[in-house]
Design a protein around this motif. Structure first.
Motif, short mmCIF file in Angstrom:
data_model
loop_
_atom_site.label_atom_id
_atom_site.label_comp_id
_atom_site.label_asym_id
_atom_site.label_seq_id
_atom_site.Cartn_x
_atom_site.Cartn_y
_atom_site.Cartn_z
N PRO A 54 -5.72 18.87 -1.48
CA PRO A 54 -4.93 19.12 -0.26
C PRO A 54 -3.64 18.34 -0.29
CG PRO A 54 -6.90 17.80 0.21
CD PRO A 54 -7.00 18.22 -1.20
N TYR A 55 -2.67 18.84 0.44
CA TYR A 55 -1.32 18.22 0.44
C TYR A 55 -1.32 16.91 1.18
CZ TYR A 55 3.72 17.73 1.13
OH TYR A 55 5.00 17.27 1.14
N ALA A 111 0.04 25.53 -4.08
CA ALA A 111 0.67 24.23 -4.33
C ALA A 111 1.92 24.11 -3.47
CB ALA A 111 1.02 24.08 -5.80
N VAL A 112 1.97 23.06 -2.68
CA VAL A 112 3.16 22.78 -1.88
C VAL A 112 3.67 21.39 -2.24
CG1 VAL A 112 2.48 24.26 0.04
CG2 VAL A 112 1.74 21.87 0.02
N GLY A 113 4.92 21.15 -1.92
CA GLY A 113 5.47 19.84 -2.21
C GLY A 113 5.82 19.63 -3.67
N VAL A 163 0.92 11.86 -14.82
CA VAL A 163 -0.05 12.19 -13.78
C VAL A 163 0.14 11.25 -12.60
CG1 VAL A 163 -2.50 12.34 -13.19
CG2 VAL A 163 -1.72 13.03 -15.49
N SER A 164 0.34 11.81 -11.41
CA SER A 164 0.48 11.00 -10.21
C SER A 164 -0.82 10.86 -9.45
CB SER A 164 1.54 11.60 -9.28
OG SER A 164 2.81 11.57 -9.89
N GLU A 165 -1.69 11.84 -9.58
CA GLU A 165 -2.98 11.80 -8.90
C GLU A 165 -4.05 12.41 -9.80
OE1 GLU A 165 -2.55 13.98 -5.27
OE2 GLU A 165 -0.76 12.88 -4.65
N ILE A 166 -5.25 11.82 -9.76
CA ILE A 166 -6.41 12.43 -10.40
C ILE A 166 -7.46 12.55 -9.31
CG2 ILE A 166 -7.19 10.20 -11.31
CD1 ILE A 166 -8.39 11.85 -13.68
N THR A 167 -7.84 13.77 -9.01
CA THR A 167 -8.65 14.06 -7.83
C THR A 167 -9.94 14.77 -8.24
OG1 THR A 167 -6.62 14.37 -6.56
CG2 THR A 167 -8.65 15.19 -5.57
N VAL A 168 -11.04 14.35 -7.64
CA VAL A 168 -12.31 15.06 -7.77
C VAL A 168 -12.62 15.63 -6.40
CG1 VAL A 168 -14.74 14.92 -8.41
CG2 VAL A 168 -13.07 13.44 -9.54
N THR A 169 -12.66 16.95 -6.30
CA THR A 169 -12.79 17.56 -4.99
C THR A 169 -13.47 18.92 -5.06
OG1 THR A 169 -11.56 18.27 -3.02
CG2 THR A 169 -10.49 18.62 -5.14
N MET A 204 0.83 -1.19 0.00
CA MET A 204 0.00 0.00 0.00
C MET A 204 0.87 1.25 0.00
SD MET A 204 -3.06 0.74 2.66
CE MET A 204 -2.69 2.14 3.64
N LEU A 205 0.41 2.26 -0.68
CA LEU A 205 1.18 3.49 -0.70
C LEU A 205 1.22 4.07 0.71
CD1 LEU A 205 -0.24 5.19 -3.89
CD2 LEU A 205 1.68 3.62 -3.69
N ASN A 206 2.29 4.72 1.05
CA ASN A 206 2.44 5.33 2.35
C ASN A 206 1.33 6.35 2.58
OD1 ASN A 206 3.30 7.06 4.50
ND2 ASN A 206 5.36 6.20 4.22
N SER A 207 0.57 6.20 3.68
CA SER A 207 -0.57 7.08 3.89
C SER A 207 -0.17 8.52 4.10
CB SER A 207 -1.42 6.59 5.09
OG SER A 207 -0.64 6.61 6.27
N SER A 208 1.04 8.75 4.55
CA SER A 208 1.48 10.14 4.73
C SER A 208 1.71 10.82 3.41
CB SER A 208 2.76 10.18 5.56
OG SER A 208 3.83 9.61 4.85
N ARG A 209 1.72 10.01 2.32
CA ARG A 209 1.94 10.61 1.00
C ARG A 209 0.66 10.55 0.17
NH1 ARG A 209 6.87 8.44 -2.10
NH2 ARG A 209 6.31 10.25 -3.33
N LEU A 210 -0.47 10.35 0.86
CA LEU A 210 -1.71 10.21 0.10
C LEU A 210 -1.95 11.39 -0.84
CD1 LEU A 210 -4.21 8.79 2.71
CD2 LEU A 210 -3.20 7.64 0.76
N PHE A 211 -1.48 12.61 -0.33
CA PHE A 211 -1.56 13.75 -1.22
C PHE A 211 -0.25 14.47 -1.35
CE2 PHE A 211 -5.39 14.28 -3.33
CZ PHE A 211 -6.20 13.36 -2.71
N ALA A 212 0.83 13.83 -0.93
CA ALA A 212 2.12 14.28 -1.40
C ALA A 212 2.17 13.52 -2.72
CB ALA A 212 3.23 13.96 -0.42
N GLY A 213 1.52 12.97 -2.45
CA GLY A 213 1.20 12.20 -3.58
C GLY A 213 -0.33 12.05 -3.67
#
Length: 218
Positions: A213-214, A177-179, A201-207, A1-10
């Protein structure tokens, strides 16, 4: 699983062909057109049935889910987090001790995640304000949920701009944008995230946020 601390650092939409046949009438009856001598008559051919290349949606397989302005697959903005968890695949995690406001599912091969969240200060049944598909910045290959135009995590900038002519990075000079992230915004609520040094693309987000968010869980 991807590291949860990078959920939106990634749909692909099918084209419908319509065949229209006109006939002349007079005095309430049909007037037959004379057939030229030696000419053969031919019965009209029925229009072919439309076909579609759309992949059936499988609730247990997010790679079949479609990204829209409303959400990703069955997970839509505005639904409660418990309801969102209820329609996510088996194996979805909701760490009620450390990150009760978010839930995530990882692909069996570890190639990508689907995450959803409500505001951290909202009640347990507060509305979901984010759903995303994400992978590590260094990952390659398109995988996970896709937009109707075929864009998802792993898509290159060239592929994005071919699918969405005129798409360009948002101005984040205001510090939003941070990170080392850059965003391309589609249809108001859809954001594509590129990390510094990454070519896909590392993330595709609907928000409903102004930008993704970071972090969801620190």
């Amino acid at each position: 699983m991807l590291n949860s601390s990078r959920l939106f650092a990634g749909i692909a939409a099918s084209a419908l062909a319509l065949a229209l046949t006109a006939c002349a009438t007079a005095g309430g009856g049909t007037v037959a057109e004379p057939t030229p001598t030696g000419a053969s008559t031919q019965e009209p051919t029925a229009a072919p049935s439309p076909t579609t290349s759309e992949t059936p949606v499988d609730a247990q397989d997010p790679s079949t889910w479609v990204v829209t302005a409303a959400g990703i697959g069955p997970v839509e903005l505005g639904m409660t987090l418990p309801d969102a968890i209820g329609v996510m695949p088996e194996g979805t995690t909701n760490d009620t001790d450390r990150c009760a406001w978010a839930a995530w599912w990882s692909a069996p091969d570890g190639g990508y995640q689907v995450v959803t969240a409500r505001p951290g200060d909202a009640s347990e049944d507060g509305p979901v304000d984010l759903v995303a598909s994400m992978t590590l910045p260094e990952s390659t290959g398109v995988t996970g949920p896709l937009t109707p135009e075929g864009i998802g995590v792993g898509s290159t900038l060239e592929e994005v701009q071919a699918a969405y002519p005129g798409a360009d990075f948002m101005d984040t000079s205001d510090g939003s944008a941070v990170g080392g992230r850059r965003f391309i915004q589609l249809e108001g609520t859809i954001f594509l995230t590129f990390y510094e040094g990454a070519e896909t693309v590392s993330e595709i987000t609907v928000t409903t946020h102004a930008t993704p968010p970071y972090e969801l869980c620190a």
